[in-house]
Structure formats: structure tokens, C-alpha cells
Design a protein around this motif. Structure first.
Motif, PDB file in Angstrom:
ATOM      1  N   THR B 134       6.118   1.011  12.908  1.00 35.64           N
ATOM      2  CA  THR B 134       5.229   1.328  14.516  1.00 35.64           C
ATOM      3  C   THR B 134       4.129   0.718  14.177  1.00 35.64           C
ATOM      4  O   THR B 134       3.087   0.549  15.118  1.00 35.64           O
ATOM      5  N   THR B 135       3.420   0.261  13.386  1.00 33.41           N
ATOM      6  CA  THR B 135       1.699   0.226  12.864  1.00 33.41           C
ATOM      7  C   THR B 135       2.587  -2.209  13.089  1.00 33.41           C
ATOM      8  O   THR B 135       1.012  -2.419  12.675  1.00 33.41           O
ATOM      9  N   ASP B 136       2.911  -2.301  13.310  1.00 36.72           N
ATOM     10  CA  ASP B 136       3.626  -3.663  13.246  1.00 36.72           C
ATOM     11  C   ASP B 136       4.095  -3.778  14.129  1.00 36.72           C
ATOM     12  O   ASP B 136       3.549  -5.101  15.276  1.00 36.72           O
TER      13      ASP B 136
ATOM     14  N   ALA C 187      -3.819  -0.245   9.452  1.00 39.35           N
ATOM     15  CA  ALA C 187      -2.665   0.246   8.809  1.00 39.35           C
ATOM     16  C   ALA C 187      -1.418  -0.503   8.652  1.00 39.35           C
ATOM     17  O   ALA C 187      -0.542  -0.010   8.413  1.00 39.35           O
ATOM     18  N   THR C 188      -1.697  -1.539   9.589  1.00 41.95           N
ATOM     19  CA  THR C 188      -1.183  -2.468   9.712  1.00 41.95           C
ATOM     20  C   THR C 188      -0.849  -3.305   8.427  1.00 41.95           C
ATOM     21  O   THR C 188       0.709  -3.355   7.347  1.00 41.95           O
ATOM     22  N   ILE C 189      -2.249  -3.443   7.665  1.00 48.75           N
ATOM     23  CA  ILE C 189      -2.177  -4.068   6.647  1.00 48.75           C
ATOM     24  C   ILE C 189      -1.391  -2.812   5.552  1.00 48.75           C
ATOM     25  O   ILE C 189      -0.612  -3.500   4.692  1.00 48.75           O
ATOM     26  N   ARG C 190      -1.698  -2.179   6.040  1.00 49.64           N
ATOM     27  CA  ARG C 190      -1.127  -0.816   5.108  1.00 49.64           C
ATOM     28  C   ARG C 190       0.528  -0.950   4.186  1.00 49.64           C
ATOM     29  O   ARG C 190       0.746  -1.079   3.454  1.00 49.64           O
ATOM     30  N   ASP C 191       0.876  -0.141   5.545  1.00 46.29           N
ATOM     31  CA  ASP C 191       2.254  -0.070   6.053  1.00 46.29           C
ATOM     32  C   ASP C 191       3.212  -1.865   5.699  1.00 46.29           C
ATOM     33  O   ASP C 191       4.358  -2.024   5.078  1.00 46.29           O
ATOM     34  N   ARG C 192       2.459  -2.525   5.552  1.00 51.79           N
ATOM     35  CA  ARG C 192       3.025  -4.543   4.822  1.00 51.79           C
ATOM     36  C   ARG C 192       2.635  -4.459   3.202  1.00 51.79           C
ATOM     37  O   ARG C 192       3.452  -4.820   2.592  1.00 51.79           O
ATOM     38  N   ALA C 193       1.706  -4.003   2.741  1.00 47.13           N
ATOM     39  CA  ALA C 193       1.532  -4.389   1.369  1.00 47.13           C
ATOM     40  C   ALA C 193       2.049  -3.229   0.406  1.00 47.13           C
ATOM     41  O   ALA C 193       2.980  -2.146   0.851  1.00 47.13           O
ATOM     42  N   LYS C 194       2.360  -4.451  -0.746  1.00 47.37           N
ATOM     43  CA  LYS C 194       3.326  -3.625  -1.173  1.00 47.37           C
ATOM     44  C   LYS C 194       2.378  -2.267  -2.596  1.00 47.37           C
ATOM     45  O   LYS C 194       1.590  -2.056  -2.655  1.00 47.37           O
ATOM     46  N   PRO C 195       3.217  -1.103  -2.555  1.00 47.37           N
ATOM     47  CA  PRO C 195       2.432  -0.431  -3.836  1.00 47.37           C
ATOM     48  C   PRO C 195       1.641  -0.905  -4.820  1.00 47.37           C
ATOM     49  O   PRO C 195       1.842  -1.741  -5.242  1.00 47.37           O
ATOM     50  N   GLY C 196       0.400   0.054  -5.399  1.00 42.13           N
ATOM     51  CA  GLY C 196      -0.139  -0.753  -6.074  1.00 42.13           C
ATOM     52  C   GLY C 196      -1.727  -0.739  -5.390  1.00 42.13           C
ATOM     53  O   GLY C 196      -1.988   0.479  -4.320  1.00 42.13           O
ATOM     54  N   ILE C 197      -3.075  -0.248  -5.791  1.00 42.50           N
ATOM     55  CA  ILE C 197      -4.145  -0.915  -6.031  1.00 42.50           C
ATOM     56  C   ILE C 197      -4.627  -1.010  -4.409  1.00 42.50           C
ATOM     57  O   ILE C 197      -5.858   0.043  -3.716  1.00 42.50           O
ATOM     58  N   ARG C 198      -4.062  -2.150  -4.301  1.00 41.99           N
ATOM     59  CA  ARG C 198      -4.332  -2.610  -3.183  1.00 41.99           C
ATOM     60  C   ARG C 198      -4.391  -1.721  -1.342  1.00 41.99           C
ATOM     61  O   ARG C 198      -4.824  -1.559  -1.369  1.00 41.99           O
ATOM     62  N   ARG C 199      -3.055  -1.131  -1.392  1.00 39.70           N
ATOM     63  CA  ARG C 199      -2.735  -0.368  -0.719  1.00 39.70           C
ATOM     64  C   ARG C 199      -3.033   0.524  -1.235  1.00 39.70           C
ATOM     65  O   ARG C 199      -4.012   1.346   0.199  1.00 39.70           O
ATOM     66  N   ARG C 200      -3.406   1.500  -2.092  1.00 37.28           N
ATOM     67  CA  ARG C 200      -4.035   2.469  -1.430  1.00 37.28           C
ATOM     68  C   ARG C 200      -5.699   2.354  -1.489  1.00 37.28           C
ATOM     69  O   ARG C 200      -5.790   3.734  -1.016  1.00 37.28           O
ATOM     70  N   ILE C 201      -6.124   1.736  -1.698  1.00 34.13           N
ATOM     71  CA  ILE C 201      -7.671   0.753  -1.432  1.00 34.13           C
ATOM     72  C   ILE C 201      -7.468   0.790   0.642  1.00 34.13           C
ATOM     73  O   ILE C 201      -8.053   1.405   1.586  1.00 34.13           O
ATOM     74  N   ILE C 202      -6.716   0.841   1.312  1.00 38.69           N
ATOM     75  CA  ILE C 202      -6.251  -0.194   2.140  1.00 38.69           C
ATOM     76  C   ILE C 202      -5.974   1.533   3.665  1.00 38.69           C
ATOM     77  O   ILE C 202      -6.229   1.668   3.899  1.00 38.69           O
TER      78      ILE C 202
END
Lengths: 476, 174, 484
Positions: B134-136, C187-202
């Protein structure tokens, strides 16, 4: 006196740059107002005191008239070789040229008192930083000693030496001058004919003055009303004001040094003066009026005008410059953060900024400081305070005696030292005071009255001792 | 208490708008809609009421301006009046610029804080999206199965008429 | 909805993007490793920043005397740079707020980058009033906080205090506006990102955004309110900056025309800077479909308009000086054009008034290298405009005795360069770590899925744009996996 202007390039042959040479000049050696014959050359106040006419500090130079300079193709700052016969070192002098209107065309004037051994102490004068230029010259001293060119004649020293030749060396040096625009008129190509002369000095002739004491007065459209409620700032107690008589002022600059000594004003060195950062709270503006070598000189002492509607106060973000209820424009040093907005917005440009830490801790030098005046550190603004420390002292003294403050009990350093008594300071709210009478004088005017900043410093019209009624009368 | 949620996922806003209008006509209760971007006109279609945040903005702006103009007057004319350039104690015209800036600051920052509280949003909050995309690029419509009159099959048929790419039912605690 | 694309309008985003393609295009940049070009640019910017920082540290440690100022010219590069950078910043707010209120849909491609530019430009700008102070470590004295000196408050009559409030409010509101705009994209980047530190920060900074329409309603209203607040704010900020001069008594500063003249000049230079940055960014990051020739064309037109306003202001100043019959005022303007700083004045006129006239030609507007060069020329001109205003007014004011020249020292020049280093370093970091284009907003103006059922939609559009659902590849559809 034939003058050859670079006709043959001798530089390629002899290593001496092409020189235009003028023979038959008369060298005039003169003791300088500040340094005298040089016995005070160790004194930095005097070294940094601008010459009353040339406004140059920290150097001596060879004055040439405008016509002579044109003839020799010399520009200000061109280093000249002055040779007084003989080929030995002692009879030649190399000095930068200073073009001095009003001087005799065949005279080269050089100040005495420079190149003194005692001036070697200024090798480190001025703030220390990467782009700093030295205060002393190549010889390690301030200026060049002209004394060897004196001659003994009939048991007396002759200060005039005819038959000297003047030639360009091809080098240039900068002269540390506190004023670089010399005329009271603006450059002719930048203004219309009727706005050339700046209406900042009133002058008249004696004949005209005797006929009409108001002669010479400018007539400005000064806004008489007030948008602000007058009851906010009534000035019911003392109201300090100053009057300066331009007729009496000779430009000697004693007030400038007196002020510097009284108020712990730092000496900043040649480089800082070259950068137009001289710190003297009081300056004597010297204007020429007239053309070429036919000029009149105006000396106008300029100090903080303690404006009632001070434009500097209004712009300070931190209330570091405010008005007292005695009409003083007070500078609060320890509150100042140094935005320089006040100095920019000062119509008289009388504010001085501590660009560096000019005063350093020094056990001996500290002894010279006035304990009644704060020493200012780097990054803050300072300016004439009307010698507020003296005002306070006199008030306390009067209170101790239970008497009202007498007129003349407060004398700022400039007034005290003025040999011509051109400066009068006092309480304008005291109707019997000298100042209260002077501001009623028909000669009274204020500089830039038309911008309605309401200065507390009044000037008295410059009256020239002339029989013509016309000549230097200007109606603004 | 649990409730049953019916979710229908669509691929474009047109379909979403259509299905939303349709379910509203059927009198079904919309729990929420999840969209990747603010779909224009969806608030009216879904019957969501307008936000009250403009009032907060207005009141905070007034408050900021009022406080600031009072503060300027108090510091300059009352607490420690200092003669500055011969200006009157109460230099109201000179107070206007700062008053305006503080008004904007109060209104702007206050409104955003109100948004964070009302939504709520806060740093580190865990996002609960009903459907990952939904965010994409997916639009998800969530309906509540209020009572027995809710017929999932019929609703699914309705949704599929609007090109639903995914339909599902789930239990949710609330 | 339908007014988004009325008949005669072509879509602003090229390439018939689907929603997920937008996410892919924009997030893809952040998910890849930085290119060699990015590293080169970043390291150059960082070195320039380091040199500028060294110059600044030396200046703060030694004194303002290390600049070329004097007792007559108390401000020069410092305030010139300050006004220059603030002006640059104004385009960002104009694009994000004013164009939003005017419903200029093309803003969506540039607003994120322009807002970032605003923030970095305001940081560069705020630096100069700070370091230009004699005692910068006491900068907090301009804030009215309770203290033990009375308490001694501040001078609310001083334009510098107005400036302080204006700049800090402007920075805060711009940063908030920018961040609010970023949340859905994070939120879009977050939901696309692989789990990890980058995702946690975003994830932390995305504030748990889930795309709920109830949130969107509030979000939209807050965005609108912020735009409504930022619009008068941006006008007020440059107005107040111009009051630094206009309320002064120095001829050449004391001018009532300054507020509109400064605001127009700010937009002029800001748009030029946005174009400079976006022309580079679209090339380097392959965003040609998002930042198209039409965007460049629209922005060039704004440059012509604002450049003409600025040119008119230059003429008006001369007229007012002549008409005022104030000799000081008249002198200042003749001195600008013919005096010792005439070279700066004519550089300004050439860059700001003459060169933008080329943009009247469609062929120039569609020639990207030409536009790029012109935008740089405009910014050189606008820097000189501020220099001319600050320095030429001061250096020859009322009393001829205090007239002085001014020339910058190396320290000053390096400080100016350093501010460019700071600006570009920050901008390059932004391009690496945050989406340069506002995805959620761009998705809203795509023609994707907006054709059927809307009677107002033009035929032209219908033919050029297929219905979204028919376009989506079958493989992406999850219908077969739908559970009952």
C-alpha cells in the motif's frame, strides 16, 4: 629645467629604472606636528597620528605640488630619489611621493623626525596574522631620516636646500593614509554640477559675515514635527552637547592624541591604517575646496555626534548601543557582539571596530592605560563617549560638595587639549552655560542636519579672513 | 472485542474510487482505506469528515502572535525601557515583523505536532500496513463485517467488478 | 481530479509510468551503490568545504580583521553571501508552497530537491551572520532569554533581530515542511528495503506511516496549511532581509523598493539554482522522465519574469534617485554605474538583465547546455547584485572623508567557496540517502489509472493513456492468490 620623461630606457643598460628627472627643486625640510624633530619617534601615538594636512601616518614622504607631479609624471606613492648634489649616500633620499595641492611648484617638502633608531621598536607593531604587512620600512625603521640633508650655514641649521634633483625610481609604495578622498566635492564625472560639493561644512568670508552673521548658512528642508510622542524622552536633567568652532580649528590634531590617550584607544600599526582601520575616536577631516593647486583647506573635527535619533542604536540587535537620559550615545562594550551594523548605519562613520585583539597584556604598556576606561577586546565596537568617565567624576565631585555641577567642570580630553579652544562642551539644559549660548549662535550648524538624526555636536561656520563677500559661500 | 475485516486490494485509484462509491451505496462500513498517495476526491467518496486541524493552526497562530506582541511590548516598554535611537517606548510598527514570524512558527510547528498526535505518528512507531504494497502501488479498502447482513461473497463480487486483485477476510482485535 | 489533466495538457511525467515503476525509479537510485561520478563530486565538494572551514576557523580564532573590511565598509562578502544564499533558498519554498497553492502540478518533480536545496541554502546563509560577528561565541545574545543582567532583553526594533527570527522560523518551517513531505516516501523505501540497519533507520524516521486514508486527510490538510503559512513566510523573510538595508539611513540602502525587488531577485536566483542542480541530477541519476524539458521550459519562463522584475527594479532605483533630488542618493547610483565598482555593477546588469533575455527563444529554452550556462550566469549576476548593494552603498556614503575602497582577502574568498562546498556536499548526501523526487506526489499526477469513468477527461488523453488496470502486467496480479 628640462624634464625628460622616460625618453630612453636606461634600465636595460644600467639597471637603474627609467627616470624622469627634475632639476632645481628646493628641498624644504620641516619638523612634523606630531613628531617634531624626531625626539618622540618612539611614541606610537605620534607615529599613528595622521598629519593634519596629508593625513598620512607611519611614514614620511616627499610632497610635490600638483603641477610638479604632473610635470614629472609622478603619481602618489611613486618612490622618488631626491639628490642634493654629491654622489654619496647621505645626500640622496628615497621617499614616496605625496601630491600636495597648494604647495609651491618648485618645492619638495620632506618631514623630519623619521628614520629614527627609536622607531625600530615598531617592527612588531600591529596585529599578528598571515597577511599582515610590516609597520617599519626596509630599513627596519619608520620612514627615512632626512636630517643628513640639513646643511650648516653660518653656525645655524638650514632647513632649505636649493638645487636638488628629483627623479622616479620606478618603485611604488603605499602611504598609510587615513583619508583617501581629499576634496569636499565628489568626483565631477559622478555628479551633476550643483551637487558636486557636499553641504557638510558651512563657510563664509569675514566681509560677508560682518554684513550678515547668518551668511554661509545652508537651508535644508528639515522636518520640524515629530512622529513620536515627545514625552517619551524629555531630557530634563543634563543634556550634554558640544560645539566646535571651525574658524578656530587649525587641524593640529592635539585633540586626536589627547582622546587616544584618555580613552585607551589602541595603536594599530601601518598595515591596519592602510586597510582603513585606524582606531582614533576623533579624526580631523581635511577637505580641499577649489581646483588644482588653488585650494582652500577645511579642517573639520569629526567624532561621535551623539545623535538624539541615533541611527546606530536602532539597528543594534542586542542593545549594546543605547541612549542615556543625558543625551549620550552610550556604547556597552561587554554587551557588543560585533555585527558592525551600527558602524555601517552611522552617517558620520565615527564608529571604530576592534578587528583584532589590539591591546595585549604587557606590564610596561599597561601602565599607560587610563584606569577609568575599559580596555576593549577583540570583536567589539567602540567610539567617542564624550569622556563619560570625566562626566561621572565631575558629577560625583559636585554631589560630594553638595553643589550643582558648574559649567566647565566637565572637559573632555579633546576640549582640554585644544590650543585654540575651538571645542566647547557642556550642559545645554543649563541656560547660563557656554554651550547653551553657542548653540544659539548665528554661525551654528549641524552636519547632515537634513537627515534628522539630531546630532548633539554643533559646528560653527568657518569664517575666512577675506575681504571678498563671495567666493566660498555655498547655499545648499 | 474482535471484529471481522474484509479487505479488497486494487491497482489504480479509479477502481478504488468506484468500489468505495459502490460499497457506500450498499451501506457498508468503511474501516479505512490505504493508498500510496492521497487520492483526490476519496474523502468525499468515502464520507470521511474534514479534519479539525485548521482550527488548531488558527488558534496557535493567534496565540503565537498575541504572546509575541505582548512580550515585545513588555520587554521594550515596561520591564526595562531603554531609549533606543529616540524611538517611542512602544514601537509597535517595529514589533510587527517578529510577531509575524512567531505567529507562523507557532502555527506551523503546532499544527505538525497536532498532526503527529492526532494520527498518531511518532519516530520509531511500527507501521501496521494491512497489505505490504500500500505504500508502493496498491490501494486497499477495509470494510467491517458489522453483522450478519454482511455477505462476504456478494461484497467480493462487487469488488471484483472493480478489478480487485486480492480479496481477503481477517479477524482483528480492537 | 479531472482538472489535473485538462484537454490540452500533456502529462508531466514521461514514459507512461505505473505506480510501482515510480517507486522503482526513485528508490532504485538509493538502493544501488554510489557511482564514481557521485564519489568524485562528493570528494571535491568535501575538500572545498574543508578549505572553507579552515579559513573560517582561522578567522574566528584570529579576528574579523582577516577579512578585507574596514571602518567604512563594515559588511561585504559576509552579508553578500548571506543574502545570496537566502535568496537561493527561496526558490525551494516558492516551488513547494506557492506553486502548490496555485496547483501547479509540475512542481511535484522538483519540489523535494528544491526544498532540500532551501534547507542547505538557509544553513549556508545562517552561517554568515554567525561568523561575521566580532564575537560569534556570543551569538545567543540575540535571543531574548531570561538572564541575570536585569534581565536585559533584546532590541526588537533592530532589523537584525527581525532577521534572526525570520531565518530561524524559515529554517524550521522549511525543515518541517520537507520532513512532512518525506514521511510517505520514507514509508515506501522502508517497505521495499531488506531487513537490516538501513531499514531500521528509515523505519524510525518514517514514523510508522502506513498510508491510511484517515492519515492522508490530515496529512493533506497539514500540508496545505504549511503551504499557506510558508507562502507569506517566504515573502516576509526576504522582505525582512531587505529591511536590513531599507531601514538603514545609508543612501543606496534606504530604499522602499527593496522588499519586492529582493523577493523577485531571490526567486530569480533560486530558480536558476534549482535548474542548475536538476539539470545535473536528471542526467547523473537518469531522471529524464521525471524532470523533463517541459519542466525546464516552465522554470525558464519564471526566470524571465523575475529577471525582468529585477531589471525593472534597477531602472526604478535610478529613476527614484533622480526624482528624489537627494544629492547623496543620486551620487550613490551614478557611482554604482560609473565609479570604482562599475565593473561589478555592469557584471550584474549583464548577467541578470541582458543574458536571461535569451530565454525568450524557445530554441534556447529547449537547449539544456544553454539553459545550464544561463542559470550559472544568473547566479553570478545575483551574487554581484548583493555585492553591489552592500559595498557600493557603504564605500562612498555621506562624508567624503570616510570614503574607502574594499577588496576581499583570501580568507574571505575561501569562506565563500567553503559555503559552496557545504551546499554541494549536503546536496549530494541528500541525493544518496533520500528520494530526490517526491514519489507520493508524482504518483498522484501520473495518468496511470485515471482514464475511465471520468467524463471530463479529454479524448486526447484517453487515446494516449490506457486504463491502468489493463496496463498492469498479468504476472503482477495476485488475483489467483486471493484467499476467501
Amino acid at each position: 629645467m628640462p624634464v625628460t620623461v622616460g625618453a630612453i630606457n636606461t634600465a636595460a643598460v644600467s639597471g637603474i629604472p627609467a627616470a624622469s628627472e627634475g632639476e632645481n627643486y628646493t628641498l624644504v625640510l620641516y619638523p612634523k606636528v606630531g613628531l617634531g624633530d624626531g625626539r618622540h619617534a618612539y611614541n606610537s601615538w605620534l607615529q599613528e597620528l595622521p598629519d593634519p594636512v596629508t593625513k598620512v601616518t607611519w611614514d614620511n614622504y616627499a610632497c610635490l605640488s600638483v603641477a610638479a607631479a604632473r610635470e614629472l609624471g609622478v603619481e602618489q606613492g611613486d618612490v622618488l630619489r631626491i639628490a642634493a648634489g654629491g654622489s654619496d649616500e647621505s645626500s640622496t633620499l628615497e621617499l614616496p611621493a605625496y601630491i600636495q595641492p597648494g604647495q609651491h611648484d618648485k618645492v619638495v617638502a620632506v618631514a623630519m623626525g623619521y628614520g629614527q633608531v627609536s622607531s625600530a621598536r615598531f617592527v612588531d607593531a600591529g596585529p599578528e596574522w598571515i597577511l599582515r604587512r610590516p609597520t617599519v620600512g626596509d630599513n627596519g625603521l619608520v620612514g627615512k631620516n632626512a636630517a643628513p640633508l640639513l646643511s650648516l650655514e653660518g653656525g645655524g641649521l638650514r632647513y632649505i636646500r636649493p638645487g636638488v634633483s628629483v627623479s622616479k625610481t620606478g618603485r611604488k609604495t603605499e602611504l598609510a593614509c587615513t583619508q583617501t578622498h581629499h576634496t569636499i566635492t565628489v568626483p565631477a564625472e559622478l555628479a551633476t554640477a550643483d551637487t558636486l560639493r557636499r553641504p557638510i561644512v558651512q563657510e563664509t568670508t569675514l566681509a560677508a559675515f560682518l554684513k550678515d552673521p547668518h551668511s554661509g548658512q545652508h537651508h535644508f528642508h528639515v522636518f520640524e514635527g515629530d512622529l513620536y510622542p515627545a514625552e517619551d524622552h524629555p531630557y530634563t536633567g543634563h543634556r550634554w552637547m558640544m560645539a566646535i568652532d571651525l574658524t578656530s580649528c587649525s587641524g593640529c590634531s592635539a585633540c586626536v592624541v589627547a582622546c587616544q590617550v584618555e580613552n585607551n584607544v589602541p595603536v594599530v600599526g601601518r598595515d591596519e591604517v592602510l586597510r582603513r582601520r585606524d582606531m582614533q575616536w576623533m579624526r580631523i577631516d581635511r577637505y580641499y575646496s577649489g581646483e588644482g593647486d588653488e585650494v582652500d583647506v577645511i579642517h573639520q573635527p569629526m567624532l561621535c555626534q551623539h545623535c538624539e535619533n541615533a541611527s546606530c542604536e536602532n539597528v543594534c540587535p542586542v542593545l549594546a548601543t543605547v541612549h542615556t537620559d543625558e543625551g549620550l550615545n552610550a556604547q556597552v562594550y561587554n554587551r557588543c557582539v560585533g555585527t558592525r551594523y551600527c558602524a555601517n548605519n552611522c552617517a558620520y562613520k565615527v564608529r571604530r571596530f576592534n578587528w583584532f585583539n589590539y591591546l595585549h597584556e604587557d606590564e610596561v604598556e599597561n601602565l599607560v592605560l587610563n584606569p577609568d576606561v575599559s580596555v576593549r577586546s577583540r570583536g567589539i565596537m567602540e567610539k567617542c563617549s564624550f569622556c563619560v568617565q570625566r562626566i561621572q567624576e565631575a558629577k560625583i565631585e559636585a554631589k560630594r560638595h553638595g553643589e550643582p555641577l558648574a559649567d566647565g567642570a566637565v572637559k573632555p580630553a579633546c576640549q582640554q587639549s585644544c590650543p585654540m579652544q575651538a571645542i566647547v562642551f557642556g550642559d545645554a539644559n543649563n541656560p547660563d552655560s557656554q554651550i547653551a549660548k553657542l548653540i544659539q549662535s548665528p554661525r551654528q550648524f549641524r552636519v547632515l542636519e537634513e537627515i534628522n538624526v539630531r546630532p548633539s555636536v554643533h559646528y560653527l561656520t568657518l569664517v575666512r579672513n577675506r575681504t571678498e563677500e563671495e567666493g566660498s559661500v555655498h547655499h545648499g | 472485542m474482535n471484529r471481522r475485516i474484509f479487505m479488497s486490494v486494487h491497482e489504480c485509484e479509479e477502481d478504488l474510487l468506484g468500489v468505495v462509491k459502490a460499497v457506500r451505496q450498499q451501506g457498508l462500513k468503511i474501516v479505512d482505506i490505504y493508498t500510496p498517495y492521497p487520492v483526490h476526491g476519496l474523502d468525499r467518496a468515502a464520507g470521511f469528515g474534514p479534519s479539525r486541524l485548521p482550527w488548531i493552526c488558527f488558534v496557535l497562530g493567534l496565540l503565537g502572535a498575541g504572546l509575541k506582541v505582548w512580550f515585545e511590548f513588555w520587554t521594550t516598554a515596561q520591564d526595562w525601557p531603554i531609549n533606543v535611537g529616540g524611538k517611542p517606548w512602544d514601537s509597535l510598527p517595529a514589533f510587527i515583523p517578529v510577531t509575524f514570524e512567531v505567529m507562523v512558527l507557532f502555527a506551523g510547528v503546532g499544527t505538525v505536532i497536532a498532526l503527529f498526535i492526532a494520527t498518531p505518528l511518532y519516530p520509531g512507531k511500527k507501521a501496521v500496513t494491512p497489505f505490504a504494497r500500500t505504500t508502493d502501488d496498491r490501494f486497499a479498502l477495509l470494510l467491517e463485517e458489522e453483522d450478519a447482513t454482511f455477505d462476504p461473497d456478494q461484497v467480493r463480487m462487487l469488488c471484483e467488478r472493480y478489478n480487485a486483485v486480492r480479496v481477503e477476510e481477517r479477524e482483528e482485535k480492537y | 481530479m479531472a482538472d489535473v489533466q485538462t484537454g490540452l495538457r500533456k502529462p508531466w511525467i514521461l514514459g507512461d509510468k505505473s505506480l510501482t515503476q515510480v517507486s522503482q525509479d526513485i528508490c532504485g537510485i538509493l538502493e544501488r551503490k554510489p557511482t564514481a561520478m557521485w564519489w568524485t563530486a562528493f570528494l571535491i565538494s568535501l575538500s572545498v568545504l574543508a578549505v572553507g572551514a579552515a579559513a573560517t576557523i582561522y578567522q574566528v580564532a584570529t579576528g574579523i580583521g582577516t577579512w578585507g573590511l574596514n571602518k567604512t565598509v563594515g559588511w561585504a562578502f559576509d552579508i553578500t553571501n548571506f543574502v545570496f544564499w537566502i535568496g537561493i533558498g527561496h526558490a525551494g519554498t516558492l516551488i513547494s508552497a506557492i506553486l502548490f497553492l496555485f496547483r501547479q502540478r509540475w512542481r511535484t518533480s522538483v519540489n523535494r530537491a528544491a526544498e532540500a536545496m532551501t534547507i542547505f541554502a538557509v544553513i549556508c546563509a545562517a552561517l554568515f551572520p554567525l561568523i561575521h560577528m566580532g564575537r560569534p561565541w556570543l551569538f545567543f545574545w540575540v535571543f531574548p532569554y531570561p538572564n541575570f543582567r536585569g534581565p536585559l532583553w533584546i532590541n526588537f526594533r533592530s532589523p537584525l533581530v527581525w532577521d534572526f527570527f525570520a531565518i530561524s522560523t524559515y529554517f524550521t518551517i522549511s525543515a518541517v515542511f520537507w520532513y512532512i513531505g518525506l514521511i510517505p516516501d520514507l514509508a515506501t523505501i522502508r517497505d521495499r528495503a531488506k531487513p537490516g540497519i538501513r531499514r531500521r533507520i528509515i523505519s524510525f524516521f518514517s514514523m510508522g506511516w502506513d498510508g491510511s486514508y484517515r492519515s492522508w486527510i490530515r496529512y493533506e490538510i497539514v500540508y496545505l496549511l504549511l503551504a499557506g503559512l510558508a507562502t507569506p513566510l517566504v515573502v516576509s523573510v526576504h522582505t525582512i532581509v531587505s529591511w536590513d538595508f531599507a531601514t538603514a539611513i545609508i543612501p543606496g540602502w534606504h530604499t522602499t523598493i527593496f522588499p519586492p525587488y529582493f523577493v523577485a531577485g531571490a526567486i530569480f536566483s533560486g530558480f536558476a539554482m534549482v535548474l542548475t542542480l536538476m539539470i545535473i541530477a536528471r542526467k547523473v541519476m537518469g531522471l529524464e522522465d521525471y524532470f523533463t524539458l517541459r519542466h525546464i521550459d516552465a522554470m525558464c519562463k519564471i526566470i524571465i519574469v523575475t529577471g525582468s522584475i529585477v531589471g525593472l527594479a534597477y531602472l526604478t532605483e535610478f529613476f527614484v534617485a533622480a526624482y528624489s533630488s537627494n544629492p547623496y542618493e543620486q551620487f550613490v547610483f551614478i557611482n554604482r554605474a560609473l565609479g570604482p565598482f562599475a565593473w561589478a555593477y555592469w557584471t550584474m546588469v549583464t548577467c541578470n538583465v541582458i543574458s536571461p533575455q535569451l530565454l525568450w527563444f524557445k530554441s534556447v529554452r529547449s537547449c539544456i547546455p544553454m539553459v545550464f550556462i544561463l542559470t550559472i550566469v544568473v547566479n553570478i549576476g545575483m551574487w554581484f547584485e548583493r555585492f553591489v548593494i552592500v559595498v557600493t552603498s557603504l564605500h562612498r556614503d555621506y562624508l567624503p572623508s570616510s570614503w574607502a575602497d574594499y577588496s576581499p582577502t583570501l580568507i574571505e574568498i575561501l569562506t565563500l567557496l567553503g559555503s559552496f562546498g557545504l551546499f554541494f556536499s549536503a546536496f549530494l548526501l541528500f541525493c544518496r540517502f533520500l528520494p530526490v523526487i517526491a514519489m507520493a506526489e508524482v504518483k498522484g499526477i501520473l495518468s496511470y489509472g485515471k482514464s475511465t469513468g471520468h467524463t471530463e477527461t479529454s479524448k486526447e488523453l484517453e487515446s494516449s493513456t490506457k486504463p491502468g488496470h489493463a496496463k498492469a502486467p498479468v504476472g503482477e496480479r495476485e488475483l489467483e492468490g486471493a484467499s476467501a
